[in-house]
Scaffold this active site. Structure first.
Site, short mmCIF file in Angstrom:
data_model
loop_
_atom_site.label_atom_id
_atom_site.label_comp_id
_atom_site.label_asym_id
_atom_site.label_seq_id
_atom_site.Cartn_x
_atom_site.Cartn_y
_atom_site.Cartn_z
N LYS A 53 0.80 -1.20 -0.10
CA LYS A 53 0.33 0.17 0.04
C LYS A 53 0.83 1.34 -0.04
O LYS A 53 0.64 2.34 -0.88
CB LYS A 53 -1.00 0.05 1.20
CG LYS A 53 -1.95 -1.02 1.02
CD LYS A 53 -2.89 -1.15 2.47
CE LYS A 53 -4.01 -2.31 2.02
NZ LYS A 53 -4.46 -2.56 3.47
N GLN A 97 -5.10 -1.40 9.59
CA GLN A 97 -4.81 -2.74 9.01
C GLN A 97 -5.51 -3.71 9.89
O GLN A 97 -5.04 -3.89 11.04
CB GLN A 97 -3.37 -3.12 8.59
CG GLN A 97 -3.31 -4.41 7.96
CD GLN A 97 -3.53 -4.34 6.49
OE1 GLN A 97 -3.70 -3.38 5.85
NE2 GLN A 97 -4.47 -5.51 6.32
N ASP A 120 -11.07 3.06 4.13
CA ASP A 120 -11.62 1.40 3.92
C ASP A 120 -13.03 1.25 3.63
O ASP A 120 -13.51 0.35 3.45
CB ASP A 120 -11.03 0.77 5.14
CG ASP A 120 -10.11 -0.36 4.59
OD1 ASP A 120 -9.90 -0.64 3.73
OD2 ASP A 120 -9.61 -0.90 5.76
#
Ligand code: NDP
Length: 292
Positions: A53, A97, A120
Site C-alpha cells: 500500500k 490494517q 476503507d
C-alpha cells in the site's frame, strides 16, 4: 472459452489515471493527498499488504505515512493515534490494517476514524450512506469488483446478479453497489437452499465465500460474467497455490468472462484504496474530484 478479465492490467491503468489526478491537484490546487496506514503487530501477511500500500501510494505521487506499532500497543494508545490522524490536515485517508490483536476492539477503533477519512469504507456512517444511496467512501474490494464487471459488461442495468457471501467487508457492499447499478440482486450465503439453482439464474456472479473452487462450471448460466473475489491458499501436487472460490477450469468453459485468481480482483483493492484517498482529499478540500 470465457474472456479473461485482466484485473492486473485494469488496476495498472487505474493507478495511471489516479497519478494524473494527483498531479492535477498539486498543480491546480496546491496540495498533495496523503494516506496514513497503521499496522499493529507482526502479522506477516499484513506486513506485506501494508508495504504494498505504501509503495503504490508513493508511486502515484501521494504522501504516505506508515505507523508500525508493537503487538502490545494498548487500545487507548491506538485510539490516541487515530485521533491525532483525524486532526492532521495533511492526512486525508486513514487505514487501520485488520486483523488487530485480540485485546483491541476493532469495531471501536474503526468507528473512531473520521468518516471523511475512512478510505476503507468500514465506518457505519459510510455503510449507511452507501445503503441509502448517498455519496460515500465504499470498501475497496467491492468497488474494484464492480469496476471490473462494468468494464466487462458495460451497463449493468437490469441484469440478474447473484452475490455469494454476505460479509460486511465484501458481500453486502457489493450487493449495495449492484443495486445502485439497477441490477436485480440476490445475496446467497451458507443457509441458501439450492445454491447451484440460484447461481444458474445469474448474468453476473460475484463469489466472495472463502471456499476454494466451490462454484462449478455447471452452476453457471452459459455466457455469465464471473467475478471471483476469493483468495484461498491450497496445496496441490505438493505446491502451495492461490485459488479462487470458483473452479476456474470448469467455469471458464461456460462463462462469458471470468476473473483469474491471482490477477483478477486482488490487484484492484489497493488501486481502489488510492482512488478513495483522492476522493476523500477532494471532499475534505471542498473541490470536485478530477476524472480518474
Ligand atoms: P467471510 O468469511 O467474512 O464471509 C464468507 C461468506 O460466505 C459468508 O457470508 C458465508 O455465509 C458465505 N459462505 C460460506 N460458506 C458458504 C457456502 N458453502 N455456501 C454459500 N455461502 C457460503 O469472508 P469475506 O467476505 O471476508 O471474504 C470472502 C473471500 O474473499 C475470501 O476468500 C477472502 O480471502 C477474499 N477476499 C479478497 C479480497 C481481495 O481481493 N483483496 C479482500 C477481502 C476478501 P454465512 O454468512 O451464512 O456464514
Amino acid at each position: 472459452m470465457a474472456k479473461l478479465i485482466d484485473g492486473k492490467a485494469f488496476a495498472k491503468d487505474l493507478r495511471g489515471r489516479i497519478a494524473g489526478a494527483v498531479q492535477e491537484l498539486k498543480t491546480k490546487h496546491g496540495f498533495t493527498p496523503g494516506l496514513a496506514v497503521v499496522l499493529v503487530g507482526e502479522d506477516p501477511a499484513s506486513r506485506v499488504y501494508v508495504a504494498n500500500k505504501a509503495k503504490q501510494t508513493v508511486e502515484v505521487g501521494m504522501n504516505s505515512w506508515e505507523h508500525r506499532l508493537p503487538a502490545s500497543t494498548s487500545e487507548a494508545d491506538l485510539l490516541a493515534l487515530v485521533e491525532k490522524l483525524n486532526r492532521d490536515p495533511a492526512c486525508h485517508g486513514i487505514l487501520v490494517q485488520l486483523p488487530l490483536p485480540k485485546h483491541i476492539d476493532s469495531a471501536k477503533v474503526l468507528s473512531a476514524i473520521d468518516p471523511a477519512k475512512d478510505v476503507d469504507g468500514f465506518h457505519v456512517v459510510n455503510v449507511g450512506r452507501l445503503s441509502t444511496g448517498q455519496e460515500a467512501l465504499v470498501a475497496c474490494t467491492p468497488v474494484g469488483s464492480v469496476m471490473l464487471a462494468k468494464h466487462t459488461l458495460g451497463k449493468l442495468e437490469g441484469l440478474e446478479a447473484v452475490v455469494i457471501g454476505r460479509s460486511n467487508i465484501v458481500g453486502k457492499p457489493v450487493a449495495q453497489l449492484l443495486l445502485a447499478e439497477n441490477c436485480t440482486v440476490t445475496i446467497a450465503h451458507s443457509k441458501t437452499r439450492d445454491l447451484p439453482g440460484v447461481v444458474r439464474r445469474a448474468d453476473l456472479v460475484i463469489a466472495a465465500v472463502g471456499r476454494p473452487e466451490m462454484v462449478k462450471g455447471d452452476w453457471l448460466k452459459p455466457g455469465a460474467c464471473v467475478i471471483d473475489v476469493g483468495i484461498n491458499r491450497i496445496e496441490r501436487d505438493g505446491k502451495a497455490r492461490l485459488v479462487g472460490d470458483c473452479d476456474f477450469a470448469s467455469c471458464e468453459k461456460v462463462a462469458g468472462a471470468i476473473t483469474p485468481v491471482p490477477g483478477g480482483v486482488g490487484p484492484m483493492t489497493i488501486a481502489c484504496l488510492l482512488h478513495n484517498t483522492v476522493k476523500a482529499a477532494c471532499a475534505i478540500k471542498g473541490i470536485a474530484t478530477p476524472a480518474m
